[in-house]
Design a protein around this motif. Structure first.
Motif, PDB file in Angstrom:
ATOM      1  N   VAL A 172      93.343  20.555  53.599  1.00  0.00           N
ATOM      2  CA  VAL A 172      94.008  21.365  53.423  1.00  0.00           C
ATOM      3  C   VAL A 172      95.264  20.435  52.937  1.00  0.00           C
ATOM      4  O   VAL A 172      95.935  20.601  52.522  1.00  0.00           O
ATOM      5  CB  VAL A 172      94.640  22.357  53.835  1.00  0.00           C
ATOM      6  N   VAL A 173      95.519  18.884  53.780  1.00  0.00           N
ATOM      7  CA  VAL A 173      96.974  18.453  54.062  1.00  0.00           C
ATOM      8  C   VAL A 173      96.246  17.559  52.631  1.00  0.00           C
ATOM      9  O   VAL A 173      97.407  17.429  51.248  1.00  0.00           O
ATOM     10  CB  VAL A 173      97.177  18.315  54.896  1.00  0.00           C
ATOM     11  N   GLY A 174      95.157  16.505  52.170  1.00  0.00           N
ATOM     12  CA  GLY A 174      94.644  16.616  51.848  1.00  0.00           C
ATOM     13  C   GLY A 174      94.432  16.909  49.983  1.00  0.00           C
ATOM     14  O   GLY A 174      95.346  16.548  48.842  1.00  0.00           O
ATOM     15  N   ALA A 175      94.433  18.439  50.639  1.00  0.00           N
ATOM     16  CA  ALA A 175      94.408  19.144  48.900  1.00  0.00           C
ATOM     17  C   ALA A 175      95.602  19.334  48.644  1.00  0.00           C
ATOM     18  O   ALA A 175      95.004  19.310  47.278  1.00  0.00           O
ATOM     19  CB  ALA A 175      93.791  20.776  49.365  1.00  0.00           C
ATOM     20  N   MET A 176      96.672  19.911  49.449  1.00  0.00           N
ATOM     21  CA  MET A 176      97.879  19.724  48.683  1.00  0.00           C
ATOM     22  C   MET A 176      98.087  18.515  48.065  1.00  0.00           C
ATOM     23  O   MET A 176      99.268  19.121  46.947  1.00  0.00           O
ATOM     24  CB  MET A 176      98.402  20.125  50.277  1.00  0.00           C
ATOM     25  N   LEU A 177      98.546  17.398  48.165  1.00  0.00           N
ATOM     26  CA  LEU A 177      98.993  16.195  47.849  1.00  0.00           C
ATOM     27  C   LEU A 177      97.862  16.352  46.487  1.00  0.00           C
ATOM     28  O   LEU A 177      98.441  16.379  45.773  1.00  0.00           O
ATOM     29  CB  LEU A 177      98.303  15.072  48.846  1.00  0.00           C
ATOM     30  N   ALA A 178      96.495  16.373  46.607  1.00  0.00           N
ATOM     31  CA  ALA A 178      96.076  16.151  45.260  1.00  0.00           C
ATOM     32  C   ALA A 178      96.359  17.428  44.222  1.00  0.00           C
ATOM     33  O   ALA A 178      96.817  17.243  42.837  1.00  0.00           O
ATOM     34  CB  ALA A 178      94.368  16.549  45.321  1.00  0.00           C
ATOM     35  N   TYR A 179      96.784  18.392  44.970  1.00  0.00           N
ATOM     36  CA  TYR A 179      96.996  19.526  44.091  1.00  0.00           C
ATOM     37  C   TYR A 179      98.140  19.488  43.199  1.00  0.00           C
ATOM     38  O   TYR A 179      98.659  19.542  42.313  1.00  0.00           O
ATOM     39  CB  TYR A 179      97.138  21.084  44.122  1.00  0.00           C
ATOM     40  N   LYS A 180      99.628  19.540  44.203  1.00  0.00           N
ATOM     41  CA  LYS A 180     100.999  19.017  43.753  1.00  0.00           C
ATOM     42  C   LYS A 180     100.844  17.871  42.970  1.00  0.00           C
ATOM     43  O   LYS A 180     101.635  17.271  41.857  1.00  0.00           O
ATOM     44  CB  LYS A 180     101.951  19.208  45.137  1.00  0.00           C
TER      45      LYS A 180
END
Length: 222
Positions: A172-180
């Motif tokens: 979820v941390v990696g996904a947040m980086l990718a999303y934002k």
């Protein structure tokens, strides 16, 4: 930190006692300003664990106050109260937020898996983390880009040490980086925020005598 750097991001690693949060913020601001145009100051994510999971909100608000972090996120890992902010300031903090509660919906207690800190013991407290803290912050934060999730590990130090086998947190941390910050799109958003589906829990199951931390009045820091 190594995980985030491996994704190509500039990281400022900090960590200090709550009473030094102003000094810590000044170090963050100085470091960012020293980077000149090498860092896009409109894109900032703030991540913290425990008391640092509380001061993420303070640091992000202060960054927004000086015109930075227009595109931002906050991740609180088993976080403490939103230290240094009033409830009104939390309600006006517009940022994408991921709250991860360790120990499941009941939070963490002094159950032999990890020693309770001496300052807790001195006050007769056997909790590591009151599950209502992140619940309250979740409910106060504005907008719908926020997610509270419960990780069923049993240690307050889950976010430290080796990251092997900790995909429930890292994904979820990696996904947040990718999303934002990296055009991750809706796929990354869905992982980071689980389609904004709040993990519902039965509040009636939370026995009041389990929790040592009382609510303060509206005018006091939370």
């Amino acid at each position: 930190i190594k995980f985030i750097v491996s994704k190509g991001y500039f990281v400022i690693g900090v960590g200090t006692a709550d009473e030094q949060r102003e000094e810590e913020f000044n170090r963050i601001l100085e470091t960012l300003n020293n980077q000149g145009n090498l860092v896009d100051k409109t894109k900032i994510g703030v991540i913290g664990t425990s008391s640092g999971g509380g001061t993420v909100f303070y640091n992000l608000k202060r960054l927004k106050d000086v015109g930075y972090a227009e595109n931002s996120f906050a991740i609180s890992l088993d976080g403490w109260f939103a230290l240094g902010l009033t409830p009104a300031e939390v309600r006006n903090l517009h940022t994408t937020t991921l709250l991860l509660q360790f120990g499941g919906a009941d939070g963490l207690r002094g159950n032999g898996t990890e020693a309770v800190s001496p300052e807790y013991q001195a006050h007769g407290i056997d909790n590591h983390q009151d599950a209502r803290i992140l619940m309250s912050i979740y409910n106060m934060l504005p907008g719908n880009e926020k997610f509270l999730s419960y990780l069923n590990n049993n240690t307050h130090s889950y976010a430290t040490g080796s990251m092997d086998g900790k995909e429930d947190m890292l994904n979820v941390v990696g996904a947040m980086l990718a999303y934002k910050f990296n055009n991750g799109g809706e796929a990354a958003r869905d992982i980071a925020l689980n389609n904004n589906k709040y993990d519902e829990i039965d509040a009636a199951k939370i026995e009041q005598d389990k929790y040592q931390f009382k609510c303060n009045n509206e005018n006091q820091d939370i």
